[in-house]
Structures are given as C-alpha cells and as structure tokens.
Write a protein that holds these residues in place. Structure first.
Motif, PDB file in Angstrom:
ATOM      1  N   HIS A  74       3.366   1.853   1.928  1.00 48.94           N
ATOM      2  CA  HIS A  74       4.114   2.674   3.353  1.00 48.94           C
ATOM      3  C   HIS A  74       5.302   2.125   3.302  1.00 48.94           C
ATOM      4  O   HIS A  74       5.732   0.840   2.629  1.00 48.94           O
ATOM      5  CB  HIS A  74       3.243   1.830   4.542  1.00 48.94           C
ATOM      6  CG  HIS A  74       3.597   0.764   5.338  1.00 48.94           C
ATOM      7  ND1 HIS A  74       2.553  -0.184   4.536  1.00 48.94           N
ATOM      8  CD2 HIS A  74       4.004   0.189   6.090  1.00 48.94           C
ATOM      9  CE1 HIS A  74       3.322  -1.567   5.182  1.00 48.94           C
ATOM     10  NE2 HIS A  74       4.361  -0.931   5.921  1.00 48.94           N
ATOM     11  N   ASN A 131       1.265  -1.061  -0.196  1.00 54.39           N
ATOM     12  CA  ASN A 131       0.314  -0.444   0.091  1.00 54.39           C
ATOM     13  C   ASN A 131       0.311   1.231   0.584  1.00 54.39           C
ATOM     14  O   ASN A 131       0.335   2.478   0.523  1.00 54.39           O
ATOM     15  CB  ASN A 131      -1.161  -0.365   0.875  1.00 54.39           C
ATOM     16  CG  ASN A 131      -0.007   0.060   2.899  1.00 54.39           C
ATOM     17  OD1 ASN A 131       1.386  -0.385   2.409  1.00 54.39           O
ATOM     18  ND2 ASN A 131      -0.835   0.313   3.117  1.00 54.39           N
ATOM     19  N   PRO A 148      -0.550   5.345   4.216  1.00 54.59           N
ATOM     20  CA  PRO A 148      -1.225   6.129   3.665  1.00 54.59           C
ATOM     21  C   PRO A 148      -2.601   7.526   4.655  1.00 54.59           C
ATOM     22  O   PRO A 148      -3.195   5.890   5.613  1.00 54.59           O
ATOM     23  CB  PRO A 148      -2.335   5.119   2.639  1.00 54.59           C
ATOM     24  CG  PRO A 148      -0.917   3.634   2.365  1.00 54.59           C
ATOM     25  CD  PRO A 148      -0.909   3.947   3.859  1.00 54.59           C
ATOM     26  N   ARG A 149      -3.122   8.295   4.466  1.00 56.43           N
ATOM     27  CA  ARG A 149      -3.765   9.092   4.292  1.00 56.43           C
ATOM     28  C   ARG A 149      -3.659   8.869   6.675  1.00 56.43           C
ATOM     29  O   ARG A 149      -4.435   9.666   7.024  1.00 56.43           O
ATOM     30  CB  ARG A 149      -4.943   8.242   4.913  1.00 56.43           C
ATOM     31  CG  ARG A 149      -6.309   7.946   3.281  1.00 56.43           C
ATOM     32  CD  ARG A 149      -6.924   6.671   3.410  1.00 56.43           C
ATOM     33  NE  ARG A 149      -6.828   5.669   3.533  1.00 56.43           N
ATOM     34  CZ  ARG A 149      -5.582   4.083   2.959  1.00 56.43           C
ATOM     35  NH1 ARG A 149      -6.012   4.660   1.630  1.00 56.43           N
ATOM     36  NH2 ARG A 149      -5.979   3.373   3.490  1.00 56.43           N
ATOM     37  N   GLU A 166       2.241   7.547  -2.897  1.00 59.63           N
ATOM     38  CA  GLU A 166       2.644   6.535  -1.856  1.00 59.63           C
ATOM     39  C   GLU A 166       3.345   7.273  -0.968  1.00 59.63           C
ATOM     40  O   GLU A 166       4.428   8.102  -1.471  1.00 59.63           O
ATOM     41  CB  GLU A 166       3.629   5.738  -2.991  1.00 59.63           C
ATOM     42  CG  GLU A 166       2.611   5.650  -3.947  1.00 59.63           C
ATOM     43  CD  GLU A 166       2.077   4.220  -3.506  1.00 59.63           C
ATOM     44  OE1 GLU A 166       1.364   3.902  -3.338  1.00 59.63           O
ATOM     45  OE2 GLU A 166       0.956   4.304  -4.409  1.00 59.63           O
ATOM     46  N   PRO A 167       3.077   7.240   0.739  1.00 58.53           N
ATOM     47  CA  PRO A 167       4.040   7.894   1.472  1.00 58.53           C
ATOM     48  C   PRO A 167       5.898   6.980   1.008  1.00 58.53           C
ATOM     49  O   PRO A 167       6.478   8.473   1.911  1.00 58.53           O
ATOM     50  CB  PRO A 167       3.163   6.547   2.291  1.00 58.53           C
ATOM     51  CG  PRO A 167       2.302   6.544   2.346  1.00 58.53           C
ATOM     52  CD  PRO A 167       2.210   6.229   1.282  1.00 58.53           C
TER      53      PRO A 167
END
Ligand code: 6PG
Length: 243
Positions: A155, A153, A161-162, A222-223
């Motif tokens: 990270h 995801n 994320p978020r 993307e972080p």
C-alpha cells in the motif's frame, strides 16, 4: 520516459533513513524556495517522513522555509481524532506545525468525524477550492509535491490491497477500510496523486526490500505500482530497502 510511473522513476539510494530524510528536506526547501507563488505539499504518515518533519522543524530549515506561501495537505490519514497516536494530523501538529511559523490557515487536515464518505467529499471540496476548478487538468498540477511511503503489503497513502478505492477514477479523495490494517482512512486517489509536479517515495529498512523491488518492477498486484504523476516520480531509498 520522464519518471511518470514507478518503473521509469529515478531512484536515489542513500546510506540510511537519516540521509533519506535529509535529502527530502533539502528537496522540499529548494523546490519551495524556487516556487514564485503558492507551494502545495501533500504529506504522508509513516516512520521515515517523521524524521523529515522533525528535520524541517530545526532552525536550519525552519528559518529558511517559506511557510506563509506553502499550503499543507494530507495524502492520507486514519479516521481517528487528532489526539490519537495513530493520527497523521496529530503527529504533524506535534512534530512540525507547532514548532514553526506556519499560518494555521495553511494547514488542511483531513476531517476525522461523521461519515467517512461524506468526510472524503468534504476534503475533496477543500482541494477543489484550492485548485480553483472541479476537474483536474493535465497541464495544471494540484500538488507541487506528494510525499508517499510504502507498506510491506504494497500500500501507499491509504491505497490498500483489495479495496474499492483502487478502482476510483474520478473522485480525488475516498474512504478506505483495509482488511489487513486497523482503522478506516481517508486517502487521495490515484488521479489526485497523479496531478502533481513531483511524487517522492520515501522508503527505508530491510523489511521493505522485497516489496520495493516488486513495485520498482511494476508488479500489478501491488497498489503502489499504479502510482503515476503528470510530473516526475522519484524513489528516495536507503541501501537496506534498495538491497
Ligand atoms: C501512513 C501512510 C502510509 C505509510 C506506509 C509506510 O499514514 O501510515 O501514509 O502509507 O507511508 O504505511 O509507513 P512506514 O514508513 O511507517 O513503514
């Protein structure tokens, strides 16, 4: 560019996860031996680093590594007791620290009890004491090497994320509760990771190919794309993740 961000970073593609772990073990050994004074590493969890840590415990590395002048920190950990299978601290203790002659006072696990935000502040205090100052200076890296993985995801460390931690500009350590993965975690923030001589991303497996390609292009969603270093960033990937 000198490898300060994920796009300009050097990429080394190797055959498989074993070769990635070997490359990282050789890199750490070489850098630690080259350092004349204290050597500081921020460790990561995840499956690829696990192989690296097991390798470092083998006599080949363990007998040559300068354990007494290396300080071990954690880039992130789940806010769970050390005996939980999800604890990076527990994993490292079992696979590496219990196998080698590292002085216990050189190991700095993240706290795993009480209030997560207070625990993050407590870990930041530990880092500040090591660093010898309360603010980061561009010409004085907090870490010699920060090891990072990459999640599907996007990270890295526990920069999910978020989550508000992605906006953190001043704190060195923060708590993060992902909406797409179990457990509250503590994590180094972007500015703390940036205060480094080297950031090494270790990424293996075909499941990571798509996200790896997005981050390598700097996709802002993307972080991991927002990781920077005052020093150099290197991607150490296997051919499946690079595909
Ligand atoms: C952790 C991490 C995390 C990890 C990625 C990739 O503690 O799990 O520090 O950021 O590196 O999730 O993990 P894998 O290598 O297992 O895919």
């Amino acid at each position: 560019m000198n490898g300060h961000d994920v796009v300009s970073a050097k990429e080394i593609v190797l055959s498989d996860s074993e070769a990635v772990a070997r490359h990282a073990a050789d890199f750490l050994l070489e850098e630690a031996l080259r350092a004349t004074d204290v050597f500081r590493i921020a460790l990561s969890g995840g499956s690829t680093p696990k192989r690296l840590y097991a390798m470092m415990a083998q006599p080949d590395y363990a007998t040559r590594f300068p354990w007494t002048r290396t300080q071990f920190f954690f880039g992130d950990d789940r806010f769970v007791p050390a005996d939980s299978p999800d604890s990076n601290r527990g994993m490292l203790q079992k696979i590496l620290f219990s196998q080698v002659d590292v002085p216990p006072e050189n190991i700095h696990p993240m706290p795993d009890q009480g209030d997560p935000d207070a625990a993050a502040r407590a870990y930041e205090t530990v880092l500040k004491a090591q660093y010898g100052a309360a603010t980061l200076r561009k010409d004085k890296p907090l870490f010699d090497v920060v090891l990072l993985g990459l999640g599907e995801n996007g990270h890295t460390a526990s920069l999910f994320p978020r989550q508000p931690v992605l906006q953190e500009k001043t704190r060195w350590v923060a708590a993060c509760t992902p909406d797409d993965a179990p457990h509250t975690r503590l994590t180094l923030t972007y500015p703390a990771i940036a205060s480094s001589r080297y950031v090494l991303f270790l990424v293996t497996g075909a499941a990571k190919a798509a996200v790896c390609a997005r981050v390598r292009k700097g996709d802002p969603a993307e972080p991991a794309s927002h990781i920077t270093s005052e020093g150099r960033i290197e991607w150490i990937v296997d051919k499946d993740a690079a595909a």
